[in-house]
Design an enzyme around this catalytic site. Structure first.
Site, PDB file in Angstrom:
ATOM      1  N   GLY A 298      39.678  44.906  46.546  1.00  0.00           N
ATOM      2  CA  GLY A 298      40.740  45.567  45.778  1.00  0.00           C
ATOM      3  C   GLY A 298      41.554  46.864  46.503  1.00  0.00           C
TER       4      GLY A 298
ATOM      5  N   VAL B  49      34.455  43.614  48.478  1.00  0.00           N
ATOM      6  CA  VAL B  49      33.299  43.936  47.582  1.00  0.00           C
ATOM      7  C   VAL B  49      32.395  42.546  48.078  1.00  0.00           C
ATOM      8  CG1 VAL B  49      32.588  42.913  44.800  1.00  0.00           C
ATOM      9  CG2 VAL B  49      34.879  43.991  45.137  1.00  0.00           C
TER      10      VAL B  49
ATOM     11  N   LYS C 156      30.593  46.959  46.243  1.00  0.00           N
ATOM     12  CA  LYS C 156      32.012  47.538  46.290  1.00  0.00           C
ATOM     13  C   LYS C 156      31.463  48.515  46.644  1.00  0.00           C
ATOM     14  CE  LYS C 156      34.717  48.246  42.322  1.00  0.00           C
ATOM     15  NZ  LYS C 156      35.288  48.410  41.573  1.00  0.00           N
TER      16      LYS C 156
ATOM     17  N   ASP D 268      43.698  49.679  33.698  1.00  0.00           N
ATOM     18  CA  ASP D 268      43.666  49.023  34.353  1.00  0.00           C
ATOM     19  C   ASP D 268      43.160  47.352  34.048  1.00  0.00           C
ATOM     20  OD1 ASP D 268      45.456  48.450  36.855  1.00  0.00           O
ATOM     21  OD2 ASP D 268      43.819  48.385  37.730  1.00  0.00           O
TER      22      ASP D 268
END
Length: 527
Positions: free
Chosen positions: A223, A228, A242, A339
Site C-alpha cells: 500500500g 505488508v 505493515k 480513504d
C-alpha cells in the site's frame, strides 16, 4: 501483562440487559433508572415495577449515551418528537424511543421493544440524540407534589444553564487546546517508548523472526504505507505487519496518526491493532491477521467473486455500515476515515469485514461539522466531489465513499475505469441511468441471480445512489443508512444525480489500478 480492548465498554453487551456502561466508574455497570439487578450472579437488570398502560406510564431522559443496539425496533420517518412519544405509549411493548437526526432538518422516530442492550456513556457534546426510557408511574415517582416540584426545578435549571453558557464556551475552548497538547505529548512518549501501557511495543528482532526476516515470500500486500508481511509470533498467533517503506509517500505523520487512532478505537468491524515497533528508522504496525485478505481480492476477480453469495455481500455491507457509524457517531471522538475503499476492507475467516488503514483519518473536535484542507489525500474513484475539488471534507465525504463501495459490492465492478459500450459514464452514472429507467436490477452482478433477494438488491442499490448524490446535504447520515438498509418498510427518497455525473473523454486512461493521491487543490500530483 496486556489486555484489549482498553475500554471495557467497547465490548458488546458487557453490562447485560437494561444497564449502562461507564468507563469512568470502577464498577463499570449500573442499572438504568427504574431497574434493579436481577441477581448477584447476573449483570442483567429488570424493572422495579412492571409497566401498566392503564395507569399512566411515562419516560425518563437518558443523555450522553450511545443508543441501544437495534435488535427489536421500529422506524417511522414521518413522526416528530411528541408524536413519537404518543406512538410509543400506545404500544404496551414499547420500552424506549428516540427522535434521531437522519439528515439536515429531518428526523425519524425510532422505537425499541423488549430489553435494551449495549448502552454506554459518551460525552454529551458528541451525541445529539436523547433516549427516552419508559417507566411506570410508580417508577417515575409521579405524584401531584412531585410534578409541581419538578416544574420548579426545571425553571431553576434553565436559569442556571442560561447564565452559565458563556462560562461553558470558554471552558470548551480551553479543553480543546488542552486536548491538542495531550495528543502531541502522547506521540512524543510513543516514540520514546514511554507509552507502552496504551500501545504495546514489539522488539524489532521479534518481528524480524516472525516474518522470516521480511522475506519476499511473506509479503501479502502493498500500500501507500509500504509492504505488508504475514508473520507468526512465538505464541503461535498469526499477525500482519505493515512496515513503513523508506520511499513511502505517507511517512511518519501517517504512522503516528494511525497508532493514536487505532489505540482509541475498539469495534468488531475495525481491524485490531496488536502493537507497533519503533526502533531506529524502523516504523511498523502489527495487526491481527485477516486470512481472507481484502474485499477487492474477491469482488473484482472473475472467478473468486463467485465465493461471495448475496447473503455474504449483504452481511459485509452491514458490517462496514456499523463500523463507519461507530467512527462517525459512537466512538469517543468522531473520526473521518477519508480513504474508505474495497482494498481497505479486510475479511476474517468468517468473512466479517473490518475497516483498516487509518493513516489518512482525521478526528473532529467539538461541534465541527466539516473542515477544509489544501492537501487532498485519498483514492480516485472514491473521493467525494466537494473534497476532490475544494478540499472540503466531513462525515458526508465518507458517506460518498461508502456509496461507491456499496455499488461496487452489488455490481462486482470498479467505479474507476468502468466502461460501457453505450456511454462514457462511470459506474455511478451507469447505475443512476438504469435506475431512472426502472432497470436498477441490471446493475447487479449476474453471478448473484440465483442467491439474491431482488427486493434487498434494489434497496441496497437505492441506498447506494442516495449516498453518492453530488450535494453533501442530500446524502444520508450513516445512522440513517443503517436504518434504511435493515428496514424494509423505510420510505426512501428518489436519488438525485451522483457526483461527477459527466461523460469522460474517450481517450482517458481507464486503467484498473487504484491510485492513491497526495495533492494540493491547485496542482494534481499522483503519489
Amino acid at each position: 501483562m496486556y489486555s484489549a480492548p482498553f475500554d471495557k465498554c467497547g465490548i458488546y453487551g458487557f453490562c447485560g440487559a437494561n444497564s449502562i456502561c461507564s468507563s469512568r466508574r470502577a464498577d463499570a455497570c449500573k442499572c438504568l433508572k427504574g431497574f434493579i439487578s436481577k441477581s448477584q450472579e447476573s449483570k442483567n437488570c429488570v424493572r422495579e415495577s412492571s409497566l401498566d398502560c392503564q395507569k399512566g406510564d411515562g419516560f425518563t431522559k437518558l443523555v450522553g449515551v450511545k443508543v441501544p443496539d437495534l435488535l427489536k425496533f421500529q422506524l417511522n420517518e414521518s413522526l416528530n418528537l411528541k408524536q413519537c412519544e404518543a406512538e410509543c405509549l400506545k404500544n404496551c411493548s414499547c420500552t424506549a424511543y428516540v427522535n434521531m437526526k437522519v439528515s439536515e432538518g429531518r428526523t425519524s422516530c425510532v422505537m425499541w421493544f423488549g430489553d435494551l442492550f449495549d448502552i454506554s456513556e459518551v460525552s454529551d457534546m458528541y451525541r445529539n440524540e436523547v433516549v427516552f426510557i419508559r417507566l411506570s408511574a410508580s417508577g417515575l415517582g409521579l405524584t401531584h407534589d412531585s410534578r409541581k416540584k419538578n416544574r420548579l426545578m426545571a425553571i431553576l435549571v434553565v436559569s442556571i444553564i442560561s447564565s452559565a453558557t458563556i462560562l461553558g464556551l470558554i471552558s470548551f475552548i480551553i479543553w480543546k487546546k488542552w486536548k491538542k497538547r495531550d495528543d502531541l505529548l502522547h506521540l512524543t512518549r510513543l516514540e520514546s517508548g514511554e507509552d507502552e501501557r496504551e500501545v504495546p511495543l514489539f522488539h524489532f528482532s521479534t518481528i524480524e523472526i516472525a516474518t522470516n526476516y521480511f522475506s519476499f515470500g511473506n509479503v501479502i500486500g502493498e500500500g501507500g504505507f509500504g509492504p505488508v508481511y504475514k508473520g507468526n509470533l512465538p505464541t503461535g498467533q498469526q499477525i500482519a505487519v505493515k512496515r513503513l517503506s523508506k520511499d513511502s509517500g505517507q511517512g511518519v505523520e501517517q504512522f503516528r496518526n494511525e497508532v493514536v487512532l487505532i489505540a482509541k478505537l475498539q469495534h468488531k468491524n475495525l481491524v485490531g491493532l496488536l502493537g507497533c515497533c519503533i526502533q531506529g528508522n524502523e516504523r511498523m504496525l502489527i495487526y491481527e491477521f485477516m486470512p481472507k485478505r481484502s474485499l477487492d481480492y474477491f469482488i473484482f476477480d472473475h472467478k473468486k467473486r463467485a465465493q461471495l453469495s448475496w447473503r455474504n455481500r449483504l452481511d459485509i455491507v452491514l458490517g462496514i455500515t456499523r463500523g463507519l457509524l461507530y467512527l462517525h457517531q459512537d466512538s469517543k471522538l468522531p473520526v473521518i476515515h477519508r480513504d474508505l475503499k474495497a482494498s481497505n476492507i479486510l475479511l476474517d475467516s468468517n468473512l466479517t469485514p473490518k475497516i483498516s488503514d487509518f493513516g489518512l483519518a482525521r478526528i473532529f473536535c467539538g461541534n465541527d461539522v466539516e473542515t477544509k484542507t489544501s492537501r487532498v489525500v485519498g483514492t480516485f474513484g472514491y473521493m467525494a466531489p466537494e473534497y476532490a475539488i475544494d478540499g472540503t471534507f466531513s462525515a458526508k465525504s465518507d458517506v460518498f465513499s461508502f456509496g461507491v463501495l456499496l455499488l461496487e459490492i452489488v455490481s462486482g465492478k470498479k467505479n474507476r475505469g468502468y466502461s460501457h459500450p453505450d456511454h462514457l459514464h462511470n459506474l455511478l452514472g451507469h447505475a443512476w441511468l438504469l435506475w431512472n429507467e426502472d432497470r436498477g436490477l441490471e446493475v447487479m452482478d449476474t453471478i448473484l441471480e440465483e442467491t439474491c433477494v431482488r427486493s434487498e438488491v434494489l434497496r441496497f442499490i437505492h441506498v447506494g445512489l442516495l449516498c453518492v448524490q453530488e450535494c453533501p446535504e442530500d446524502r444520508p447520515t450513516m445512522s440513517s443508512v443503517l436504518l434504511k438498509l435493515t428496514n424494509e418498510e423505510a420510505t426512501l427518497p428518489r436519488p438525485k444525480a451522483p457526483g461527477f455525473f459527466v461523460q469522460r473523454n474517450p481517450y482517458d486512461n481507464f486503467s484498473s489500478t487504484t491510485v492513491t493521491t497526495d495533492v494540493t487543490i491547485s496542482i494534481l500530483e499522483a503519489r
